[in-house]
Design a protein around this motif. Structure first.
Motif, PDB file in Angstrom:
ATOM      1  N   CYS A  18      63.212 -33.288  37.851  1.00 55.68           N
ATOM      2  CA  CYS A  18      61.934 -33.457  38.532  1.00 55.68           C
ATOM      3  C   CYS A  18      60.841 -32.696  37.801  1.00 55.68           C
ATOM      4  O   CYS A  18      61.016 -31.528  37.454  1.00 55.68           O
ATOM      5  CB  CYS A  18      62.066 -32.961  39.967  1.00 55.68           C
ATOM      6  N   ASN A  20      58.072 -31.765  39.046  1.00 53.42           N
ATOM      7  CA  ASN A  20      57.445 -30.799  39.958  1.00 53.42           C
ATOM      8  C   ASN A  20      58.260 -29.532  40.111  1.00 53.42           C
ATOM      9  O   ASN A  20      57.731 -28.433  40.044  1.00 53.42           O
ATOM     10  CB  ASN A  20      57.247 -31.438  41.333  1.00 53.42           C
ATOM     11  N   CYS A  21      59.550 -29.675  40.356  1.00 57.55           N
ATOM     12  CA  CYS A  21      60.345 -28.504  40.731  1.00 57.55           C
ATOM     13  C   CYS A  21      61.579 -28.288  39.854  1.00 57.55           C
ATOM     14  O   CYS A  21      62.252 -27.285  39.981  1.00 57.55           O
ATOM     15  CB  CYS A  21      60.757 -28.606  42.198  1.00 57.55           C
ATOM     16  N   CYS A  61      63.381 -37.081  44.094  1.00 59.11           N
ATOM     17  CA  CYS A  61      63.812 -35.681  44.081  1.00 59.11           C
ATOM     18  C   CYS A  61      64.251 -35.272  45.479  1.00 59.11           C
ATOM     19  O   CYS A  61      63.459 -35.355  46.418  1.00 59.11           O
ATOM     20  CB  CYS A  61      62.665 -34.799  43.595  1.00 59.11           C
ATOM     21  N   CYS A  64      61.860 -31.883  46.567  1.00 58.31           N
ATOM     22  CA  CYS A  64      60.433 -31.901  46.904  1.00 58.31           C
ATOM     23  C   CYS A  64      59.911 -33.294  47.238  1.00 58.31           C
ATOM     24  O   CYS A  64      58.757 -33.462  47.588  1.00 58.31           O
ATOM     25  CB  CYS A  64      59.607 -31.294  45.769  1.00 58.31           C
ATOM     26  N   ASN A  66      59.462 -35.837  45.227  1.00 58.78           N
ATOM     27  CA  ASN A  66      58.798 -36.514  44.120  1.00 58.78           C
ATOM     28  C   ASN A  66      59.529 -37.816  43.779  1.00 58.78           C
ATOM     29  O   ASN A  66      60.743 -37.916  43.905  1.00 58.78           O
ATOM     30  CB  ASN A  66      58.791 -35.582  42.901  1.00 58.78           C
TER      31      ASN A  66
HETATM   32 ZN   LIG Z   1      61.199 -32.015  42.889  1.00 58.49          ZN
END
Ligand SMILES: [Zn+2]
Ligand SMILES: [Zn+2]
Length: 77
Positions: A18, A20-21, A61, A64, A66
């Motif tokens: 991911c 984002n995270c 994801c 989170c 995503n």
């Molecule tokens: Zn994520």
């Protein structure tokens, strides 16, 4: 030998993290399973792509939420 998508056949996971995270993205199935009924033009394009040895997968994801798409190259088995 047969050309198959390793994700569709459960041979391996997407191996994509991911953005984002950093958690491992989960395979949500083929693109056409999601957009098919809503977007016939997109579906046609992606079915052609799959026949050319590539398969478009929807990834999500679990951490989170995503979402992403990944073009998966088919393997010979
Ligand atoms: Zn994520
Ligand atoms: Zn696939």
């Amino acid at each position: 030998m047969e050309q198959v998508c390793p994700l569709c056949n459960g041979l391996r996971d997407a191996g994509i993290k991911c953005k984002n995270c950093g958690a491992a993205m989960a395979d949500g199935g083929m693109w056409s399973d999601y957009v098919g009924p809503y977007s016939p033009y997109e579906l046609t394009a992606h079915v052609k792509q799959e026949n050319g040895g590539q398969c478009t997968h929807y990834l999500h994801c679990p951490q989170c939420g995503n979402e992403a798409y990944a073009i998966i190259q088919s393997d010979f088995i």
